[in-house]
Design a protein around this motif. Structure first.
Motif, PDB file in Angstrom:
ATOM      1  N   VAL A  38       0.842  -1.192   0.000  1.00 11.47           N
ATOM      2  CA  VAL A  38       0.000   0.000   0.000  1.00 11.47           C
ATOM      3  C   VAL A  38       0.876   1.239   0.000  1.00 11.47           C
ATOM      4  O   VAL A  38       2.064   1.202   0.300  1.00 11.47           O
ATOM      5  N   GLY A  39       0.253   2.358  -0.322  1.00  9.15           N
ATOM      6  CA  GLY A  39       0.943   3.635  -0.379  1.00  9.15           C
ATOM      7  C   GLY A  39       0.230   4.551  -1.338  1.00  9.15           C
ATOM      8  O   GLY A  39      -0.674   4.141  -2.062  1.00  9.15           O
ATOM      9  N   LYS A  40       0.648   5.802  -1.361  1.00  8.47           N
ATOM     10  CA  LYS A  40      -0.033   6.745  -2.240  1.00  8.47           C
ATOM     11  C   LYS A  40       0.334   6.451  -3.701  1.00  8.47           C
ATOM     12  O   LYS A  40       1.297   5.720  -3.970  1.00  8.47           O
ATOM     13  N   PRO A  41      -0.398   7.011  -4.651  1.00 10.74           N
ATOM     14  CA  PRO A  41      -0.146   6.696  -6.063  1.00 10.74           C
ATOM     15  C   PRO A  41       1.285   7.026  -6.486  1.00 10.74           C
ATOM     16  O   PRO A  41       1.883   8.005  -6.032  1.00 10.74           O
ATOM     17  N   ASN A  42       1.826   6.166  -7.350  1.00 11.81           N
ATOM     18  CA  ASN A  42       3.121   6.384  -7.998  1.00 11.81           C
ATOM     19  C   ASN A  42       4.300   6.344  -7.037  1.00 11.81           C
ATOM     20  O   ASN A  42       5.342   6.935  -7.307  1.00 11.81           O
ATOM     21  N   VAL A  43       4.163   5.628  -5.919  1.00  7.93           N
ATOM     22  CA  VAL A  43       5.265   5.528  -4.970  1.00  7.93           C
ATOM     23  C   VAL A  43       6.180   4.355  -5.294  1.00  7.93           C
ATOM     24  O   VAL A  43       7.260   4.224  -4.727  1.00  7.93           O
ATOM     25  N   GLY A  44       5.747   3.473  -6.209  1.00  8.55           N
ATOM     26  CA  GLY A  44       6.599   2.380  -6.642  1.00  8.55           C
ATOM     27  C   GLY A  44       6.132   1.000  -6.245  1.00  8.55           C
ATOM     28  O   GLY A  44       6.915   0.048  -6.242  1.00  8.55           O
ATOM     29  N   LYS A  45       4.840   0.849  -5.933  1.00  4.85           N
ATOM     30  CA  LYS A  45       4.330  -0.454  -5.498  1.00  4.85           C
ATOM     31  C   LYS A  45       4.440  -1.493  -6.604  1.00  4.85           C
ATOM     32  O   LYS A  45       4.897  -2.613  -6.376  1.00  4.85           O
ATOM     33  N   SER A  46       4.003  -1.142  -7.801  1.00  8.58           N
ATOM     34  CA  SER A  46       4.053  -2.101  -8.907  1.00  8.58           C
ATOM     35  C   SER A  46       5.496  -2.423  -9.290  1.00  8.58           C
ATOM     36  O   SER A  46       5.817  -3.560  -9.636  1.00  8.58           O
ATOM     37  N   SER A  47       6.387  -1.424  -9.218  1.00  6.77           N
ATOM     38  CA  SER A  47       7.800  -1.681  -9.512  1.00  6.77           C
ATOM     39  C   SER A  47       8.392  -2.654  -8.501  1.00  6.77           C
ATOM     40  O   SER A  47       9.183  -3.536  -8.859  1.00  6.77           O
ATOM     41  N   LEU A  48       8.010  -2.512  -7.234  1.00  3.98           N
ATOM     42  CA  LEU A  48       8.506  -3.433  -6.212  1.00  3.98           C
ATOM     43  C   LEU A  48       7.994  -4.842  -6.458  1.00  3.98           C
ATOM     44  O   LEU A  48       8.751  -5.817  -6.350  1.00  3.98           O
ATOM     45  N   LEU A  49       6.722  -4.973  -6.812  1.00  7.14           N
ATOM     46  CA  LEU A  49       6.179  -6.297  -7.096  1.00  7.14           C
ATOM     47  C   LEU A  49       6.896  -6.934  -8.274  1.00  7.14           C
ATOM     48  O   LEU A  49       7.232  -8.123  -8.249  1.00  7.14           O
ATOM     49  N   ASN A  50       7.141  -6.161  -9.319  1.00  2.00           N
ATOM     50  CA  ASN A  50       7.859  -6.694 -10.473  1.00  2.00           C
ATOM     51  C   ASN A  50       9.285  -7.095 -10.094  1.00  2.00           C
ATOM     52  O   ASN A  50       9.820  -8.092 -10.586  1.00  2.00           O
ATOM     53  N   GLN A  51       9.923  -6.324  -9.200  1.00  2.00           N
ATOM     54  CA  GLN A  51      11.273  -6.654  -8.741  1.00  2.00           C
ATOM     55  C   GLN A  51      11.270  -7.968  -7.965  1.00  2.00           C
ATOM     56  O   GLN A  51      12.161  -8.813  -8.120  1.00  2.00           O
ATOM     57  N   LEU A  52      10.239  -8.162  -7.140  1.00  3.33           N
ATOM     58  CA  LEU A  52      10.160  -9.373  -6.328  1.00  3.33           C
ATOM     59  C   LEU A  52       9.873 -10.606  -7.167  1.00  3.33           C
ATOM     60  O   LEU A  52      10.392 -11.689  -6.909  1.00  3.33           O
ATOM     61  N   THR A  53       9.007 -10.451  -8.169  1.00  4.99           N
ATOM     62  CA  THR A  53       8.623 -11.601  -8.985  1.00  4.99           C
ATOM     63  C   THR A  53       9.626 -11.897 -10.084  1.00  4.99           C
ATOM     64  O   THR A  53       9.664 -13.015 -10.605  1.00  4.99           O
ATOM     65  N   GLY A  54      10.425 -10.897 -10.467  1.00  5.33           N
ATOM     66  CA  GLY A  54      11.344 -11.093 -11.574  1.00  5.33           C
ATOM     67  C   GLY A  54      10.665 -11.079 -12.918  1.00  5.33           C
ATOM     68  O   GLY A  54      11.220 -11.528 -13.917  1.00  5.33           O
TER      69      GLY A  54
END
Length: 468
Positions: free
Chosen positions: A208-224
């Motif tokens: 969670v977090g405010k918009p555009n803080v990098g949540k989707s980028s973190l998920l992509n980093q974790l999943t590869g």
């Protein structure tokens, strides 16, 4: 902490009793719903589910990621995969959305192609059909927005797509949806293919977090892999996106959520329903990872999100993202900001990461494990009361109304989060309850979890009958 009796303790408790049974559900076959933008896929998904889950709005491109839901029809369970609109030769964000739909097609057991029955087959529909004809998966063709028999005459033209019989359906009104589901189940295997990664049982995490803080980028980093669509435009994610991710040898179920607005009342349309989904994701999670932009000052919006997680009683880890953009001056300023802003959350463990480069992302798993261990923790009653007697002897409760209340004993009513009940002879000031929580955390390991301390005042004796 509230001045309540034990009856309040059950409110909001989702962590006892039924979790293991719920997570141990069997692996299910997958139905992927694909099609070009704004043909009514999410409306049909909601009809199949029998509840409003997918975000729906009368503009194209509302669904941008592939989102999995549990579905049930005629006693058979399956996973329903909603996707973003598929467009060949797409660029930018549309290309990423198209890639999500193509991935869904590769991982599904059955594919449901949705075409707007009022418009008929477009060039994009024909391009999608050509791709699907090469697939080794069963493909079922649905013509949506056929609300009555007058529209059925136009459906026959869809035979030219080469995918077999088109099935008229109304996602909005439900017309023909039961017949369509019967056909889907006939084509669906009893168990999914071996390479479909849909295990059960991992601990549940909400990003969670405010918009555009990098949540989707973190998920992509974790999943590869590109599991969530990432774009420089804030608000790219509107639906929560579930992913099974292996971090440090353990599988976690991570939900990437839409950015939370300051208040739900300020959101409208897509954002309103997305904010409700995000709230539900927090409540369904066991631990929440709150991402903050380390390069920017902490905002009131960030604190509201932290308060929402704490009020939901979920374990919490703070991830300071974009650490690679922070210089030494900003780091000093941020330390001071955190001391002021997080005074209500001194128990939160912080991890400095960069979702873009992958810096220190591996430190998230140990922090989440610590938070969950403490969220699950139970303090033996004997230890709890020994601690309490020592604290009260050193610092008694303040006098109120000329009388000093006595704390008779304490017990832990539940965990997830740890919730304690103090039985007293009188009211305890809020400041003294905060003091007790601070002392409790100094003695027992409770980093990463909120703690609730409730007070139950002993009623004055009614031992004899009245009037005697």
């Amino acid at each position: 902490m509230t001045e309540e009796g034990p009856a309040v303790l059950a409110d909001g408790d989702t962590g006892t009793g039924g979790d293991d049974a719920d997570d141990a559900r069997p692996v299910q076959p997958v139905l992927a719903v694909v099609g070009r933008p704004n043909v009514g896929k999410s409306t049909l998904v909601n009809r199949i589910l029998g509840r409003r889950e997918a975000v729906v709005q009368d503009v194209s491109g509302v669904t941008r990621d592939r989102v999995a839901y549990d579905a049930l029809w005629n006693g058979r369970r399956f996973t329903l995969l909603d996707t973003g609109g598929w467009e060949p030769d797409a660029k930018g964000m549309q290309a990423a959305i198209a890639a999500q739909a193509e991935t869904a097609m590769r991982t599904a057991d059955v594919i449901l192609l949705v075409v707007d029955g009022q418009v008929g087959a477009t060039a994009v529909d024909e391009a999608v059909a050509r791709t699907l004809r090469r697939s080794d998966r069963p493909v079922i063709l649905a013509a949506t927005k056929i609300d009555d028999s007058r529209g059925e005459g136009e459906v026959a033209s869809l035979w030219r797509l080469g995918l077999g019989e088109p099935h008229p359906v109304s996602g909005l009104h439900g017309r023909g949806s039961g017949d369509l589901l019967d056909i889907v189940l006939d084509a669906m295997p009893s168990s999914p293919r071996d390479d479909v990664d849909l295990e059960g049982g991992p601990r549940r995490v909400a990003l969670v977090g405010k918009p555009n803080v990098g949540k989707s980028s973190l998920l992509n980093q974790l999943t590869g892999e590109t599991r969530s669509v990432v774009d420089a435009v804030a608000g790219t994610t509107t639906d929560p996106v579930d992913s099974l991710v292996e971090i440090d040898g353990e599988t976690w179920k991570i939900v990437d959520t839409a950015g939370l607005r300051r208040k739900v009342g300020q959101a409208s349309g897509t954002e309103y329903y997305a904010s409700l989904r995000t709230k539900a994701a927090i409540e369904a999670a066991e631990v929440t990872v709150l991402l903050l932009d380390a390069s920017q000052p902490i905002s009131e919006q960030d604190l509201r999100v932290a308060s929402q997680v704490a009020e939901a009683g979920r374990a919490l880890v703070l991830a300071m993202n974009k650490w690679d953009l922070v210089d030494s001056d900003r780091r000093h300023a941020m330390v001071r900001e955190l001391e002021r802003a997080l005074v209500r959350f001194p128990w939160v463990e912080r991890v400095n990461i960069s979702a873009r480069t992958g810096r220190a992302v591996q430190k998230l798993a140990p922090a989440m494990r610590t938070a969950l261990e403490n969220w699950d923790r139970r303090v033996p009653t004997g230890q709890l009361n020994q601690w309490l007697s020592e604290v009260v002897a050193a610092t008694p409760p303040p006098v109120r109304g000329g009388k000093q209340p006595k704390i008779l004993y304490a017990t832990q009513a539940q965990n997830r989060p740890p919730t304690f009940v103090l039985f007293t002879s009188g009211f305890l000031e809020a400041g003294y309850r905060r003091f007790l929580e601070r002392k409790l955390r100094e003695t027992f390991p409770l980093i990463g979890t909120p703690v609730q301390i409730n007070v139950r005042v002993r009623e004055k004796g009614r031992r004899g009958g009245r009037g005697r």
